[in-house]
Scaffold this active site. Structure first.
Site, PDB file in Angstrom:
ATOM      1  N   GLU A 177       0.781  -1.257   0.156  1.00  0.00           N
ATOM      2  CA  GLU A 177      -0.028  -0.058   0.257  1.00  0.00           C
ATOM      3  C   GLU A 177       1.011   1.127  -0.094  1.00  0.00           C
ATOM      4  O   GLU A 177       0.397   2.209  -0.540  1.00  0.00           O
ATOM      5  CB  GLU A 177      -0.795   0.185   1.132  1.00  0.00           C
ATOM      6  CG  GLU A 177      -1.982  -1.171   1.476  1.00  0.00           C
ATOM      7  CD  GLU A 177      -1.280  -2.437   2.008  1.00  0.00           C
ATOM      8  OE1 GLU A 177      -2.098  -2.773   2.506  1.00  0.00           O
ATOM      9  OE2 GLU A 177      -0.187  -2.526   1.999  1.00  0.00           O
ATOM     10  N   ALA A 229      23.388 -46.854  -6.287  1.00  0.00           N
ATOM     11  CA  ALA A 229      23.436 -47.424  -5.146  1.00  0.00           C
ATOM     12  C   ALA A 229      24.696 -46.964  -4.298  1.00  0.00           C
ATOM     13  O   ALA A 229      24.463 -46.960  -2.945  1.00  0.00           O
ATOM     14  CB  ALA A 229      23.481 -48.785  -5.230  1.00  0.00           C
TER      15      ALA A 229
END
Length: 405
Positions: A91, A206
Site C-alpha cells: 500500500e 546405489a
C-alpha cells in the site's frame, strides 16, 4: 508497470491488446461503453495479484502483497508490491508511486491482495496510511491471518468511513501466501520436499552418485524454488556425502534463504561449504557436546538441541521452532532417510519432483519409509501441476488435505 497511469479510455495500442484479451471490447465514437468499463473495473482486482507475484523472492517473512490505487473510473494512479522485510508494504509503495506521478488519490479505490495491516511491526500500519491519504474504498482479497491484524485493519478503515469490500481473488492470494497462512494458523511452515529422480524413482545410484540425473534446465528451475523459500533444509547425510552449498546461484535473487541442517550428533564438518555469510545456519541436534557446539557457533551456526525418540531430532518440534523463527516456506533437499522420516511423521505438505527420462534400476529411493501392510496405507496425493522443464518433467503434488486449515 502493469498498467499505464493514463486514463483507461485513452487506450494505447498495448492497453487495447491487454483489454481486448481480458474483457469484451466495445467502441463507440472512440470511447469505451459502460459495459466494458464495468469489465475493466472488475479486472483491476486481478492486477494486484500479478504485482504480488513480484514479491515472491523478496518479501519473506512478510506476505507477498500487491496493491493498485485507481479512480472510480478505472484510471490507475499508483501501484506496488511489498518490499524486503523492514521496507515499505504494498500500500505504501502504491501511494508513493501515485505521488511520484503527481496523482491525487483522494476519493480513490485501493485494490489490495491482503487486509491492510493495523499494527506497528517493522513498519507502521498500512490502514492508517490509507486513511490519511483519504482513500474512499478498499477492495481486499482476504483477511490477514496474523493475530495482530485479523480483521482489525478492516475495522479501523470502516471506522474512518472507508468502504471495505472483501473476497475478490481470495483463493489466489491465499495460495500465493500459503506458507504465511500456515505459519500464522498451524504454527508450522509449509513444507515442500524437492527430489530429482529417474523415471523409475531413483535419486542416485546405489553408491550415492547423483550428479546429474536431471537436466541443466531442471536444476536451474530448482534454484528458483529454493529462492522463494524462507529456508532450505537438509540432513547430515547429505552434508557429509555431497558437501553442498544449498544456496541460490542459478537465478537472480535479492536474498539467500536460510539453511537448516538436521544433525543429531553434531557431525557437521567445520570446513563444510554450507558456512557462508548473508544467511542464518540453524543446526538441530539431539545431543550437543559443549566443545563441538562452541566450534560450530564460532563458524556462525546456531545449534538448537531438540531431542526426540531414538536419539534423533524431534522433527515436529523443529518445525514449530522454525515457525517461531518466521519461516513461512521450508524447502527440503535431503536424502532418502530424512525424506522418509518427514513423510512417515506426516510433516510434508507438498512434493516438488523432477523426473528424468531415464531408468536406473537399483539405486536410492526418493524416501525410505514403510513397509506398508496394505495399499490403503499409501500416502494420497493430488497433482497440482505437471510441466516439462528441459528434457524432464516437473511435478508438483500436494498431500491430500494438507492445505485445508
Amino acid at each position: 508497470m502493469l498498467f499505464s497511469h493514463s486514463p483507461i479510455v485513452l487506450c494505447s495500442a498495448n492497453a487495447c491488446e491487454w483489454l481486448s484479451t481480458h474483457g469484451h471490447l466495445f467502441l463507440t465514437n472512440g470511447t469505451f461503453t459502460v459495459t466494458f468499463l464495468t469489465s475493466i473495473l472488475s479486472s483491476l482486482s486481478q492486477v494486484p495479484l500479478e504485482l504480488a507475484r513480484g514479491a515472491i523472492f523478496l518479501s519473506t517473512p512478510n506476505p507477498r502483497v500487491g496493491c493498485v490505487i485507481a479512480t472510480p473510473e478505472g484510471q490507475v494512479l499508483g501501484q506496488g508490491h511489498t518490499q524486503q522485510a523492514g521496507g515499505p508494504h504494498a500500500e505504501i509503495m502504491a501511494l508513493r508511486d501515485a505521488a511520484a506521478n503527481g496523482h491525487d488519490v483522494r476519493g480513490a479505490t485501493a485494490y489490495v491482495t491482503l487486509e491492510p495491516c493495523s499494527h506497528h511491526g517493522r513498519t507502521g500500519p498500512c490502514c492508517d496510511a490509507l486513511i490519511a491519504a483519504d482513500i474512499a474504498r478498499v477492495v481486499a482479497s482476504i483477511a490477514d491471518p496474523n493475530p495482530l491484524v485479523a480483521g482489525q485493519g478492516f475495522a479501523r478503515l470502516r471506522a474512518a468511513g472507508v468502504v471495505v469490500e472483501v473476497g475478490q481473488g481470495a483463493a489466489e492470494s491465499r495460495e500465493l501466501n500459503l506458507g504465511f497462512f500456515s505459519r500464522m494458523i498451524r504454527k508450522t511452515p509449509w513444507v515442500r520436499m524437492k527430489t530429482a529422480a529417474s523415471l523409475d524413482g531413483k535419486t542416485a545410484l546405489a553408491d550415492g552418485t547423483s550428479q546429474w540425473i536431471t537436466s541443466d534446465a531442471a536444476r536451474a528451475d530448482g534454484h528458483a524454488w529454493r529462492a522463494r523459500a524462507c529456508a532450505v533444509l537438509t540432513g547430515i547425510g547429505t552434508v557429509l556425502e555431497d558437501d553442498p552449498r544449498l544456496d541460490v546461484r542459478r537465478v537472480s535473487t535479492p536474498r539467500q534463504p536460510h539453511l537448516v541442517v538436521v544433525d543429531s550428533r553434531l557431525e557437521t564438518p567445520l570446513d563444510a561449504q554450507l558456512f557462508m555469510p548473508g544467511r542464518r545456519l540453524w543446526i538441530y541436534a539431539a545431543v550437543a557436546p559443549a566443545e563441538r557446539a562452541a566450534a560450530l557457533a564460532a563458524r556462525g551456526a546456531e545449534v538448537i538441541v531438540m531431542p526426540g525418540p531414538g536419539g534423533k531430532v524431534d522433527l515436529a518440534a523443529m518445525l514449530q521452532d522454525l515457525a517461531r523463527r518466521e519461516v513461512n516456506e521450508l524447502h527440503v533437499e535431503a536424502g532418502h532417510k530424512l525424506n522418509g522420516s518427514l513423510i512417515r511423521e506426516g510433516l510434508v505438505d507438498e512434493l516438488l519432483v523432477y523426473l528424468a527420462p531415464k531408468l536406473i534400476g537399483q539405486g536410492r529411493d526418493m524416501a525410505s519409509f514403510g513397509p506398508l501392510s496394505a495399499l490403503a496405507q499409501a500416502v494420497p496425493l493430488d497433482f497440482r501441476d505437471i510441466e516439462r522443464v528441459g528434457d524432464d518433467l516437473r511435478i508438483v503434488a500436494r498431500l491430500r488435505g494438507r492445505d485445508v486449515f
